[in-house]
Design a protein around this motif. Structure first.
Motif, PDB file in Angstrom:
ATOM      1  N   GLY A 118      49.588  24.642  23.862  1.00  0.00           N
ATOM      2  CA  GLY A 118      48.420  24.203  24.621  1.00  0.00           C
ATOM      3  C   GLY A 118      47.826  25.328  25.449  1.00  0.00           C
ATOM      4  N   ILE A 119      47.108  24.942  26.503  1.00  0.00           N
ATOM      5  CA  ILE A 119      46.422  25.928  27.357  1.00  0.00           C
ATOM      6  C   ILE A 119      47.132  25.990  28.701  1.00  0.00           C
ATOM      7  CG2 ILE A 119      44.289  26.202  28.706  1.00  0.00           C
ATOM      8  CD1 ILE A 119      42.771  25.459  26.147  1.00  0.00           C
ATOM      9  N   GLY A 120      47.305  27.208  29.223  1.00  0.00           N
ATOM     10  CA  GLY A 120      47.966  27.359  30.521  1.00  0.00           C
ATOM     11  C   GLY A 120      48.616  28.711  30.676  1.00  0.00           C
ATOM     12  N   LYS A 121      49.491  28.798  31.688  1.00  0.00           N
ATOM     13  CA  LYS A 121      50.107  30.074  32.043  1.00  0.00           C
ATOM     14  C   LYS A 121      51.032  30.622  30.953  1.00  0.00           C
ATOM     15  CE  LYS A 121      50.179  30.133  37.101  1.00  0.00           C
ATOM     16  NZ  LYS A 121      49.268  29.033  37.426  1.00  0.00           N
ATOM     17  N   ILE A 122      51.903  29.766  30.401  1.00  0.00           N
ATOM     18  CA  ILE A 122      52.911  30.236  29.444  1.00  0.00           C
ATOM     19  C   ILE A 122      52.285  30.761  28.149  1.00  0.00           C
ATOM     20  CG2 ILE A 122      54.834  29.461  27.958  1.00  0.00           C
ATOM     21  CD1 ILE A 122      55.701  30.237  30.799  1.00  0.00           C
ATOM     22  N   PRO A 123      51.329  30.035  27.524  1.00  0.00           N
ATOM     23  CA  PRO A 123      50.679  30.611  26.343  1.00  0.00           C
ATOM     24  C   PRO A 123      50.023  31.957  26.633  1.00  0.00           C
ATOM     25  CG  PRO A 123      50.108  28.305  26.553  1.00  0.00           C
ATOM     26  CD  PRO A 123      50.845  28.669  27.786  1.00  0.00           C
ATOM     27  N   GLY A 124      49.391  32.052  27.829  1.00  0.00           N
ATOM     28  CA  GLY A 124      48.776  33.327  28.234  1.00  0.00           C
ATOM     29  C   GLY A 124      49.807  34.421  28.380  1.00  0.00           C
ATOM     30  N   LEU A 125      50.929  34.083  29.014  1.00  0.00           N
ATOM     31  CA  LEU A 125      52.014  35.050  29.219  1.00  0.00           C
ATOM     32  C   LEU A 125      52.577  35.533  27.877  1.00  0.00           C
ATOM     33  CD1 LEU A 125      54.515  35.149  31.967  1.00  0.00           C
ATOM     34  CD2 LEU A 125      55.550  34.962  29.755  1.00  0.00           C
ATOM     35  N   ILE A 126      52.795  34.593  26.930  1.00  0.00           N
ATOM     36  CA  ILE A 126      53.324  34.966  25.610  1.00  0.00           C
ATOM     37  C   ILE A 126      52.348  35.884  24.887  1.00  0.00           C
ATOM     38  CG2 ILE A 126      53.935  34.054  23.307  1.00  0.00           C
ATOM     39  CD1 ILE A 126      54.941  31.510  24.832  1.00  0.00           C
ATOM     40  N   ALA A 127      51.044  35.525  24.951  1.00  0.00           N
ATOM     41  CA  ALA A 127      50.023  36.345  24.295  1.00  0.00           C
ATOM     42  C   ALA A 127      49.987  37.765  24.879  1.00  0.00           C
ATOM     43  CB  ALA A 127      48.654  35.680  24.432  1.00  0.00           C
ATOM     44  N   VAL A 128      50.086  37.868  26.205  1.00  0.00           N
ATOM     45  CA  VAL A 128      50.066  39.177  26.871  1.00  0.00           C
ATOM     46  C   VAL A 128      51.295  39.996  26.469  1.00  0.00           C
ATOM     47  CG1 VAL A 128      50.160  40.383  29.107  1.00  0.00           C
ATOM     48  CG2 VAL A 128      48.654  38.421  28.826  1.00  0.00           C
ATOM     49  N   VAL A 129      52.480  39.347  26.450  1.00  0.00           N
ATOM     50  CA  VAL A 129      53.723  40.056  26.094  1.00  0.00           C
ATOM     51  C   VAL A 129      53.676  40.550  24.644  1.00  0.00           C
ATOM     52  CG1 VAL A 129      56.224  39.813  25.758  1.00  0.00           C
ATOM     53  CG2 VAL A 129      55.168  38.960  27.851  1.00  0.00           C
ATOM     54  N   ILE A 130      53.205  39.691  23.726  1.00  0.00           N
ATOM     55  CA  ILE A 130      53.103  40.103  22.309  1.00  0.00           C
ATOM     56  C   ILE A 130      52.196  41.330  22.183  1.00  0.00           C
ATOM     57  CG2 ILE A 130      52.223  39.437  20.008  1.00  0.00           C
ATOM     58  CD1 ILE A 130      53.056  36.531  20.691  1.00  0.00           C
ATOM     59  N   ILE A 139      41.070  38.361  28.170  1.00  0.00           N
ATOM     60  CA  ILE A 139      41.284  37.502  26.995  1.00  0.00           C
ATOM     61  C   ILE A 139      42.207  36.335  27.353  1.00  0.00           C
ATOM     62  CG2 ILE A 139      42.219  37.435  24.641  1.00  0.00           C
ATOM     63  CD1 ILE A 139      41.287  40.438  24.462  1.00  0.00           C
ATOM     64  N   ALA A 140      43.259  36.629  28.141  1.00  0.00           N
ATOM     65  CA  ALA A 140      44.196  35.569  28.559  1.00  0.00           C
ATOM     66  C   ALA A 140      43.490  34.513  29.414  1.00  0.00           C
ATOM     67  CB  ALA A 140      45.364  36.176  29.325  1.00  0.00           C
ATOM     68  N   SER A 141      42.446  34.916  30.138  1.00  0.00           N
ATOM     69  CA  SER A 141      41.717  33.954  30.985  1.00  0.00           C
ATOM     70  C   SER A 141      41.027  32.878  30.139  1.00  0.00           C
ATOM     71  CB  SER A 141      40.675  34.679  31.841  1.00  0.00           C
ATOM     72  OG  SER A 141      39.631  35.179  31.027  1.00  0.00           O
ATOM     73  N   MET A 142      40.805  33.167  28.851  1.00  0.00           N
ATOM     74  CA  MET A 142      40.169  32.191  27.958  1.00  0.00           C
ATOM     75  C   MET A 142      41.073  30.983  27.706  1.00  0.00           C
ATOM     76  SD  MET A 142      38.415  34.653  25.131  1.00  0.00           S
ATOM     77  CE  MET A 142      37.513  33.332  24.350  1.00  0.00           C
ATOM     78  N   ILE A 143      42.390  31.180  27.883  1.00  0.00           N
ATOM     79  CA  ILE A 143      43.301  30.048  27.650  1.00  0.00           C
ATOM     80  C   ILE A 143      43.944  29.575  28.961  1.00  0.00           C
ATOM     81  CG2 ILE A 143      43.736  30.489  25.214  1.00  0.00           C
ATOM     82  CD1 ILE A 143      46.374  31.855  26.048  1.00  0.00           C
ATOM     83  N   GLY A 144      43.196  29.736  30.038  1.00  0.00           N
ATOM     84  CA  GLY A 144      43.575  29.097  31.294  1.00  0.00           C
ATOM     85  C   GLY A 144      44.419  29.916  32.248  1.00  0.00           C
ATOM     86  N   VAL A 145      44.537  31.243  32.014  1.00  0.00           N
ATOM     87  CA  VAL A 145      45.293  32.088  32.954  1.00  0.00           C
ATOM     88  C   VAL A 145      44.358  32.488  34.088  1.00  0.00           C
ATOM     89  CG1 VAL A 145      46.563  34.251  33.262  1.00  0.00           C
ATOM     90  CG2 VAL A 145      46.840  32.942  31.161  1.00  0.00           C
ATOM     91  N   LYS A 146      44.678  32.018  35.291  1.00  0.00           N
ATOM     92  CA  LYS A 146      43.819  32.321  36.442  1.00  0.00           C
ATOM     93  C   LYS A 146      44.042  33.766  36.896  1.00  0.00           C
ATOM     94  CE  LYS A 146      43.453  27.625  38.231  1.00  0.00           C
ATOM     95  NZ  LYS A 146      43.814  26.724  39.320  1.00  0.00           N
ATOM     96  N   GLY A 147      42.982  34.344  37.455  1.00  0.00           N
ATOM     97  CA  GLY A 147      43.080  35.723  37.929  1.00  0.00           C
ATOM     98  C   GLY A 147      41.731  36.405  37.831  1.00  0.00           C
ATOM     99  N   VAL A 206      35.297  37.412  35.299  1.00  0.00           N
ATOM    100  CA  VAL A 206      34.665  38.296  34.302  1.00  0.00           C
ATOM    101  C   VAL A 206      34.138  37.450  33.145  1.00  0.00           C
ATOM    102  CG1 VAL A 206      35.056  40.180  32.642  1.00  0.00           C
ATOM    103  CG2 VAL A 206      36.071  40.309  34.915  1.00  0.00           C
ATOM    104  N   LEU A 207      34.956  36.493  32.680  1.00  0.00           N
ATOM    105  CA  LEU A 207      34.556  35.592  31.594  1.00  0.00           C
ATOM    106  C   LEU A 207      33.354  34.743  32.021  1.00  0.00           C
ATOM    107  CD1 LEU A 207      35.709  34.904  28.719  1.00  0.00           C
ATOM    108  CD2 LEU A 207      36.805  32.938  29.793  1.00  0.00           C
ATOM    109  N   LYS A 208      33.398  34.269  33.256  1.00  0.00           N
ATOM    110  CA  LYS A 208      32.305  33.461  33.814  1.00  0.00           C
ATOM    111  C   LYS A 208      31.010  34.276  33.870  1.00  0.00           C
ATOM    112  CE  LYS A 208      31.352  30.671  37.948  1.00  0.00           C
ATOM    113  NZ  LYS A 208      31.804  30.389  39.322  1.00  0.00           N
TER     114      LYS A 208
END
Length: 299
Positions: free
Chosen positions: A162-174, A239-247, A252-254
């Protein structure tokens, strides 16, 4: 005639085959995510709890204390008064322009992602350095991770978690882990064979040779890998902000979607300021590590 009709029908055959393959793979992945999605998500609960705790800690800590700690860390790493002053000025400007909370959120996810990349990446790099077979297996995977557009591997992660911190974190780590793996492997492989032979002659075990000789000598190269990993993690923030990672990525996306030039520019500068400070501090630390090792060699 039969041959030409076969040639004209070939594109249609190809399209129908592709449709079948796509449907089969999409269906299989959807079934997998429905079946195991919740279980896989539960595995990441401790990591999510830590990330939320660390973000709250940074947000609830008084700004002046964060300023002192960050400046202290930059100075200890770099031993540069100029860089410490640049850190103070950058953080004060970030606070003045109302970007403090977003910066703290970004700093929390970058810190956790970097720690995770180090914890996973260095052992993989060591395994690659010790075995050519492991290196042959891991290298193509790293090539795919580095060349695959970030948007592409966001799709399976979001479908699964889904959308949130963990998917964003996994995407960033990969996205960010390959440099630390590659440079750990390279650093250990570049350690002088004569030094290794001398350590073996003195009766050092395999573990002692790794922790006492190879890792300390490879540390400048490993530090360069960590530096690159941090830079890549920061570049992934938007890019991570697109799936709900705040920061800092979300404004920038907005600003892209609503054409707010100043908002995008200021938040972009905040990301750049963080990147430059971390880059200079970690590079200076790596350089000092190298000089320190050089002094020991001369002794």
């Amino acid at each position: 005639m039969a041959d030409s009709s076969w040639l004209t029908s070939f594109p249609e055959m190809e399209r129908s085959t592709m449709r079948t393959i796509r449907k089969t793979l999409d269906g299989a992945y959807k079934d997998f995510s429905r079946e195991y999605g919740d279980f896989i998500e539960s595995l990441f609960d401790p990591l999510l709890s830590f990330l939320i705790w660390f973000e709250k800690l940074l947000l609830s800590t008084p700004w002046w204390l964060v300023l002192i700690v960050c400046t202290g860390l930059v100075y200890v790493a770099s031993r540069s008064a100029k860089l410490a002053v640049a850190c103070v000025v950058s953080l004060l400007l970030i606070g003045y322009f109302g970007m403090w909370e977003d910066t703290m959120r970004t700093l929390s996810i970058i810190t956790v992602c970097t720690l995770l990349a180090i914890v996973l990446g260095i052992p993989i790099g060591i395994a690659m350095a010790r075995s050519n077979r492991v290196q042959a297996f891991v290298t193509p995977m790293l090539d795919i991770m580095q060349t695959m557009p970030a948007f592409v591997y966001l799709i399976p992660v979001v479908m699964l978690l889904g959308i949130g911190k963990i998917p964003g974190l996994i995407a960033v780590v990969i996205y960010a882990i390959p440099p630390v793996i590659r440079l750990t492997n390279l650093g250990i492989r570049l350690v002088d064979k004569e030094v290794m032979e001398a350590a073996t002659a003195f009766g050092a075990s395999r573990k002692q040779r790794l922790f006492g000789v190879q890792l300390p000598l490879a540390m400048p190269t490993i530090m360069a890998g960590i530096n690159q990993t941090i830079m890549m993690a920061l570049s992934m923030v938007v890019i991570a902000s697109m799936i709900g990672v705040k920061g800092l990525g979300q404004p920038v996306l907005k600003s892209i979607t609503n054409q707010y030039f100043t908002l995008g520019l200021l938040n972009g500068f905040a990301i750049v300021a963080m990147a430059i400070l971390i880059d200079r501090a970690s590079q200076a630390y790596a350089k000092r590590t190298q000089e320190h090792l050089g002094d020991h060699k001369h002794d």
